[in-house]
Design an enzyme around this catalytic site. Structure first.
Site, PDB file in Angstrom:
ATOM      1  CD  GLU A 157      -3.052  -1.046   2.197  1.00 18.11           C
ATOM      2  OE1 GLU A 157      -3.026  -0.091   3.000  1.00 18.11           O
ATOM      3  OE2 GLU A 157      -3.935  -1.922   2.223  1.00 18.11           O
ATOM      4  CD  GLU A 358      -3.801  -5.682   4.104  1.00 17.01           C
ATOM      5  OE1 GLU A 358      -4.633  -4.829   4.505  1.00 17.01           O
ATOM      6  OE2 GLU A 358      -2.567  -5.518   4.160  1.00 17.01           O
TER       7      GLU A 358
END
Length: 782
Positions: A157, A358
């Site tokens: 991320e 995720e």
């Protein structure tokens, strides 16, 4: 029951990160990371560093095929670079051996936000050298662990690390610089490319990166994805998609920045940090793209809206809330967006293999004698798995699904109050307990899919019939009462296991005497408070219903209605009350406080210690607005105060006075009510009292809009002659001429905080009032 199967060989597992679970932050020579410096929570997290064998055993028992973990950079290089600390890799040696012995495939992430503090001190991610140090770190880790890692992920991320860490400052290292955010983003991408090269040079077979990708849409598209957009909304959606998603997808997968992004970067940070050859380095062949999905980004065009600090270049775009169920984090739950996202990625990047690295949710978990019955989390993951399966059936190349996360952990800036785990952790004892979601996920893995149809949930009556006891006895067993004989208890628990029964509110209330009903009491809508009232109704209802509560809406508009509300609460017909009090003095809150029922107030009462409340930092917001005017060179500043019996106005006046006193300036005040006309009259008075008046701070936007009108009528130019600032950021503030500088209050966050505070009170936890920060929104009026 038939199974909605996933493809053969589909990979099931979980993800974690080092800082969030390992603890042992000073053990065996580990150096400090930026999160050790930034986070107030410096405890042992889940102590996974010492308890990894127990955690691997849990994963094995649950049937996990894959475990994505991250390596702690400051364990390997305590100073970020230089001499390798071999002892720092010993832990990962042991962990990998344990995983392989358990038959679990390791997926290793090299960077999950824990930059060594020494590298931050040397410039951090805005410095190009950090990417070079990352490549050295990647090579060292791969040299030691590469023989046992299936797939390497370089960075996790990068948008979060760059724009929340260096742009908005809400994540470590806490810097607030749009220019640094863009430079950090580029160097994180460069680190991915250099790291991928280093990994492959060390013999890595599979290398990828992990992006948080959020579909961007308007509120109308949330329920109707195909809805046509106006040209203005289409541009807003496209621009945020470029900033949030394509800024990373395009360089990694196509070797180029989107053309429409470059002008934004250039005017914010320049392009000197982008060197010739960088994009070729960044676009290393990608074996697997990790996709982290939680919720969509919902936006619409809004003229005069300033840029969000997390999205530099987002001027004229409003980030919206949507009327849908939300998690305890306040994130809208929209599983269908994951289907759209996977279809899009497959269509635009057809050669790229995908993995959901995720997906999960924070909900309020209640620990009972019968377990942790997290029905909401099961529903969240199940609906997102159905969304993945729909995309796979349409041809999306999705290799696997990793739940975030294995354990309740240290959730970054939010500390220990967030609960994303399949496994509950008692942080005082480090005891692990499987939640119902863990057992449900075990069954999904075992059958390699979901049930074709959603099973009808067994009821309290079903369990009672199976075990041959009464409903009340089942409820006593479920709630862990000691009065039930061991034989009956075993019979009931056997029926619970066989039927897969999940206790609901009715089962608990038979014993606890709870009604599972909350009264949401609304007073006559506040002046300019319609937006806040609507948010409270939407979010409080959504969050409390998600926690198994029913909502009774009650209007407190007359003395008779006040009497009926008090009688209703005294009769035990509700477990708790959320109260939106009127602006002025009222005895209802005081009368309700004497009933003994948990109450939470929205808005600070006159006697702040009377009961827990949620409010915003009115004094801090007013101080920020006044300091902004002073920083613009304004010296003769007047304040228009609303009615002084309003607590919020009193606090805003205190903040203004503090800023003026610190600047050695004397406040000038004019009183008004809450109407625009009174704001205009107060401005006329201030101009009469001091013809040199060069700025006005108004306690509300309505008063400030009145001040704009008075300035025009007096022939004063705004902002050349007279700067004007307001407070509240109502919808009209961005549409005034010129656009009104004001203080934005976090409407949705207030509503969510109210619901969470009441849930904490109902669970008997210690609670304190919540005061949320405000934000200065600078527009043309100053």
């Amino acid at each position: 029951m038939s199974t909605a199967a996933f493809p053969e060989g589909f990979i099931w597992g979980v993800s974690t990160s080092a800082f969030q679970i390992e603890g042992a932050t000073s053990a065996d020579g580990r150096g400090q990371s930026i999160w050790d410096t930034f986070s107030a929570d410096r405890a042992d997290a889940c102590d996974h560093y010492h308890r990894y064998r127990e955690d691997v055993r849990l994963m094995k028992d649950l049937g996990m095929a894959a475990y994505r973990f991250s390596v702690s950079w400051p364990r390997v290089f305590p100073d970020g670079s230089g001499k390798l600390h071999a002892a720092g890799l010993d832990f990962y040696d042991r962990l990998l051996d344990e995983l392989l012995d358990a038959g679990i495939t390791p997926y290793a992430t090299l960077y999950h936000w824990d930059l060594p503090q020494a590298l931050e001190d040397a410039g951090g991610w805005p410095s190009r050298d950090t990417a070079r140090h990352f490549a050295d770190y990647a090579a060292a880790v791969a040299d030691r662990l590469g023989d046992r890692v299936d797939t390497w992920f370089t960075v996790n991320e990068p948008w979060v690390a760059a724009f929340l860490g260096y742009g908005s400052g809400i994540h470590a290292p806490g810097r607030e610089s749009a220019a640094d955010a863009f430079r950090a983003a580029h160097h994180l991408l460069l680190a991915h490319g250099l790291g991928a090269q280093a990994l492959r040079a060390a013999g890595a077979a599979r290398v990828g990166g992990v992006l948080n990708i959020s579909p961007v849409m308007t509120p109308g598209q949330v329920s109707d994805a195909g809805r046509a957009l106006s040209a203005e909304d289409a541009e807003a959606v496209a621009r945020i998609d470029v900033l949030a998603n394509r800024q990373f997808l395009e360089p990694m997968l196509r070797g180029a920045y989107p053309p429409e992004l470059l002008p934004i970067i250039e005017r914010t940070a320049g392009l000197g940090h982008v060197h010739d050859g960088d994009l070729e380095l960044i676009s290393q062949p990608m074996d697997l793209l990790g996709v982290n999905y939680y919720t969509p980004l919902v936006v619409q065009a809004q003229p005069s809206e300033p840029a969000d600090p997390a999205y530099p270049g987002s001027e004229g775009v409003l980030f919206c809330t949507v009327p849908t169920a939300v998690t305890a984090m306040g994130w809208p739950i929209v599983p269908g967006c994951l289907t759209h996202l996977l279809r899009r990625l497959t269509a635009e990047y057809p050669d790229t293999e995908l993995m959901i690295t995720e997906n999960g949710a924070d909900f309020v978990d209640v620990v009972t004698g019968g377990g942790i019955h997290d029905v909401e989390r099961i529903s969240f993951i199940e609906e997102h798995l159905r969304a993945v399966r729909a995309a796979v059936q349409d041809g999306a190349k999705v290799r696997g699904f990793l739940v975030w996360t294995l354990l309740d952990n240290l959730e970054w800036a939010d500390g220990y109050r967030r609960k994303f785990g399949l496994v509950h952790v008692d942080f005082a004892t480090q005891r692990r307990r499987l939640k119902d979601s863990a057992l449900w996920y075990r069954d999904v893995i075992k059958r390699n899919g979901l049930t074709e149809t959603r099973p009808k949930r067994p009821t309290l009556e079903t369990v009672a019939a199976r075990s041959g006891v009464s409903r009340a006895t089942v409820s006593r067993v479920v709630n862990g009462e000691a009065s039930v004989s061991p034989e009956v208890r075993e019979s009931v628990l056997r029926a619970v296991r066989e039927l897969g029964y999940v206790p609901n509110a009715a089962a608990r209330s038979l014993v606890t005497r709870r009604t599972n009903t909350i009264a949401l009491v609304l007073s006559v809508p506040r002046q300019g408070g319609d937006q806040l009232t609507a948010a409270v109704v939407q979010y409080v209802t959504s969050l409390l219903e998600g926690a198994g509560k029913q909502i009774t809406l009650m209007l407190a508009d007359t003395a008779d209605s006040h009497r009926r509300i008090v009688q209703h609460v005294q009769a035990g017909l509700v477990d708790g009350v959320v109260l939106l009090p009127p602006d002025r003095g009222d005895t209802l809150a005081e009368r309700l406080s004497r009933t003994g029922v948990p109450i939470v107030l929205l808005g600070k009462p006159a006697i702040a210690s009377m009961m827990p409340y949620v409010d915003v930092d009115n004094a801090g917001g007013a101080k920020a607005a006044t300091e902004h005017l002073l920083a613009r060179g304004r010296r003769h500043i007047g304040m228009i105060c609303g009615p002084m019996d309003l607590v919020a106005v009193q606090d805003r006046l205190d903040g203004h006075r503090t800023a003026m006193r610190q600047a050695n300036r004397q406040p000038m005040l004019a009183l008004a009510d809450l109407t625009r006309s009174s704001g205009a009259a107060a401005t006329e008075q201030l101009l009469s009292d001091d013809p040199a008046l060069d700025a006005v701070f108004a306690a509300t936007d309505q008063l400030a809009i009145g001040a704009l009108q008075a300035a025009r009528e007096a022939g004063r130019r705004v902002p050349e002659d007279l700067a004007i600032a307001g407070f509240d950021d109502i919808d009209a503030a961005s549409a005034t001429t010129p656009g009104l500088t004001t203080i934005r209050i976090p409407v949705a966050d207030q509503a969510l905080a109210v619901a969470r505070l009441l849930l904490s009170r109902l669970e008997g936890r210690h609670t304190e009032s919540v005061v949320l920060p405000t934000r200065l929104v600078v527009r043309d009026s100053t």
